[in-house]
Motif scaffolding. Structure first.
Motif, mmCIF file in Angstrom:
data_model
loop_
_atom_site.group_PDB
_atom_site.id
_atom_site.type_symbol
_atom_site.label_atom_id
_atom_site.label_comp_id
_atom_site.label_asym_id
_atom_site.label_seq_id
_atom_site.Cartn_x
_atom_site.Cartn_y
_atom_site.Cartn_z
ATOM 1 N N ILE A 105 -22.262 74.320 8.306
ATOM 2 C CA ILE A 105 -23.507 74.920 7.846
ATOM 3 C C ILE A 105 -24.111 75.663 9.023
ATOM 4 C CG2 ILE A 105 -25.828 74.514 6.929
ATOM 5 C CD1 ILE A 105 -24.714 71.943 5.642
ATOM 6 N N MET A 106 -24.291 76.949 8.858
ATOM 7 C CA MET A 106 -24.862 77.813 9.885
ATOM 8 C C MET A 106 -24.144 77.633 11.222
ATOM 9 S SD MET A 106 -28.935 78.623 10.265
ATOM 10 C CE MET A 106 -29.227 77.733 11.770
ATOM 11 N N GLY A 107 -22.810 77.577 11.152
ATOM 12 C CA GLY A 107 -22.002 77.497 12.359
ATOM 13 C C GLY A 107 -21.858 76.117 12.962
ATOM 14 N N GLN A 108 -22.487 75.113 12.386
ATOM 15 C CA GLN A 108 -22.433 73.750 12.926
ATOM 16 C C GLN A 108 -21.628 72.863 11.981
ATOM 17 O OE1 GLN A 108 -25.168 72.453 15.337
ATOM 18 N NE2 GLN A 108 -24.341 70.402 15.401
ATOM 19 N N SER A 109 -20.711 72.082 12.531
ATOM 20 C CA SER A 109 -19.888 71.184 11.714
ATOM 21 C C SER A 109 -20.615 69.879 11.444
ATOM 22 C CB SER A 109 -18.575 70.875 12.431
ATOM 23 O OG SER A 109 -17.778 72.026 12.480
ATOM 24 N N TYR A 110 -20.420 69.367 10.233
ATOM 25 C CA TYR A 110 -20.978 68.088 9.809
ATOM 26 C C TYR A 110 -19.892 67.332 9.061
ATOM 27 C CZ TYR A 110 -25.485 70.324 10.641
ATOM 28 O OH TYR A 110 -26.540 70.989 11.212
ATOM 29 N N SER A 120 -24.679 76.620 -0.844
ATOM 30 C CA SER A 120 -26.056 77.033 -1.108
ATOM 31 C C SER A 120 -26.943 76.848 0.124
ATOM 32 C CB SER A 120 -26.640 76.226 -2.272
ATOM 33 O OG SER A 120 -25.974 76.521 -3.470
ATOM 34 N N VAL A 121 -26.805 75.697 0.761
ATOM 35 C CA VAL A 121 -27.611 75.418 1.959
ATOM 36 C C VAL A 121 -27.248 76.392 3.077
ATOM 37 C CG1 VAL A 121 -28.054 73.705 3.771
ATOM 38 C CG2 VAL A 121 -28.007 73.006 1.374
ATOM 39 N N ASP A 122 -25.962 76.628 3.279
ATOM 40 C CA ASP A 122 -25.523 77.551 4.331
ATOM 41 C C ASP A 122 -26.053 78.956 4.080
ATOM 42 O OD1 ASP A 122 -23.967 78.273 6.704
ATOM 43 O OD2 ASP A 122 -22.641 79.306 5.296
ATOM 44 N N ARG A 123 -25.942 79.435 2.838
ATOM 45 C CA ARG A 123 -26.446 80.782 2.515
ATOM 46 C C ARG A 123 -27.952 80.881 2.748
ATOM 47 N NH1 ARG A 123 -22.693 80.112 -1.420
ATOM 48 N NH2 ARG A 123 -24.213 79.373 -2.951
ATOM 49 N N GLU A 124 -28.688 79.862 2.303
ATOM 50 C CA GLU A 124 -30.152 79.881 2.436
ATOM 51 C C GLU A 124 -30.563 79.828 3.903
ATOM 52 O OE1 GLU A 124 -33.820 80.474 0.996
ATOM 53 O OE2 GLU A 124 -32.054 80.334 -0.285
ATOM 54 N N MET A 125 -29.947 78.923 4.676
ATOM 55 C CA MET A 125 -30.293 78.806 6.094
ATOM 56 C C MET A 125 -29.915 80.076 6.855
ATOM 57 S SD MET A 125 -29.482 74.821 7.067
ATOM 58 C CE MET A 125 -29.978 75.049 8.776
ATOM 59 N N SER A 126 -28.754 80.637 6.554
ATOM 60 C CA SER A 126 -28.318 81.862 7.234
ATOM 61 C C SER A 126 -29.244 83.024 6.916
ATOM 62 C CB SER A 126 -26.881 82.200 6.841
ATOM 63 O OG SER A 126 -26.005 81.201 7.309
ATOM 64 N N ALA A 127 -29.708 83.122 5.672
ATOM 65 C CA ALA A 127 -30.632 84.191 5.293
ATOM 66 C C ALA A 127 -31.949 84.069 6.052
ATOM 67 C CB ALA A 127 -30.876 84.177 3.787
ATOM 68 N N ILE A 128 -32.442 82.845 6.194
ATOM 69 C CA ILE A 128 -33.696 82.628 6.933
ATOM 70 C C ILE A 128 -33.489 82.985 8.402
ATOM 71 C CG2 ILE A 128 -35.325 80.867 7.736
ATOM 72 C CD1 ILE A 128 -34.844 79.505 4.949
ATOM 73 N N ARG A 187 -33.670 75.620 14.544
ATOM 74 C CA ARG A 187 -32.771 75.120 13.507
ATOM 75 C C ARG A 187 -33.480 74.149 12.563
ATOM 76 N NH1 ARG A 187 -27.824 75.778 13.916
ATOM 77 N NH2 ARG A 187 -26.217 74.731 12.780
ATOM 78 N N GLU A 188 -34.298 73.261 13.079
ATOM 79 C CA GLU A 188 -35.008 72.297 12.233
ATOM 80 C C GLU A 188 -35.949 73.005 11.268
ATOM 81 O OE1 GLU A 188 -36.998 69.365 14.570
ATOM 82 O OE2 GLU A 188 -35.138 68.681 15.497
ATOM 83 N N ARG A 189 -36.663 73.992 11.750
ATOM 84 C CA ARG A 189 -37.599 74.734 10.878
ATOM 85 C C ARG A 189 -36.823 75.509 9.816
ATOM 86 N NH1 ARG A 189 -42.753 74.736 12.223
ATOM 87 N NH2 ARG A 189 -43.211 76.729 11.233
ATOM 88 N N ILE A 190 -35.690 76.078 10.204
ATOM 89 C CA ILE A 190 -34.850 76.788 9.242
ATOM 90 C C ILE A 190 -34.389 75.819 8.158
ATOM 91 C CG2 ILE A 190 -32.614 77.929 8.936
ATOM 92 C CD1 ILE A 190 -33.064 79.214 11.723
ATOM 93 N N ALA A 191 -33.976 74.608 8.558
ATOM 94 C CA ALA A 191 -33.501 73.607 7.596
ATOM 95 C C ALA A 191 -34.612 73.209 6.625
ATOM 96 C CB ALA A 191 -32.960 72.379 8.327
#
Length: 100
Positions: A8-13, A31-39, A48-52
């Motif tokens: 997600i947004m370049g970070q592995s989980y 969905s989460v990756d697309r939304e975070m990347s758009a923000i 990153r926390e605020r984006i999440a």
């Protein structure tokens, strides 16, 4: 419970996933990756926390705006356990910090 590695947004989980839930989990991750990347790409928010948090709020709002299925409209559906969802998000964020 099976474990799946996602990005997600370049970070592995590494996320726990019940058997048979892989497709749903990967759709949610997308969905989460697309939304975070758009923000992030908007350039207005860097942390990153605020984006999440913003992504979670955007997705929750979109979900709340969807019409209820017939079974849920009459109150027969189970309520959403928001605390459990927050715990899952906190677990996924790991070292990035807790939401609340």
């Amino acid at each position: 419970m099976k474990q799946i590695e996602v990005t997600i947004m370049g970070q592995s989980y590494i996320l726990g996933c019940p058997e048979g839930g892989e497709t749903s989990l990967l759709e949610a991750v997308g969905s989460v990756d697309r939304e975070m990347s758009a923000i992030r790409d908007s350039g207005k928010v860097k942390a990153r926390e605020r984006i999440a948090v913003l992504a979670a709020l955007n997705l929750a709002f979109a979900l709340a705006e969807r019409p209820l299925p017939a079974a849920a409209a009459d109150g027969s559906a189970e309520p959403v356990d928001v605390d459990a969802l927050i715990r899952r998000l906190d677990q996924a964020l790991g070292a990035d910090g807790q939401l609340l």
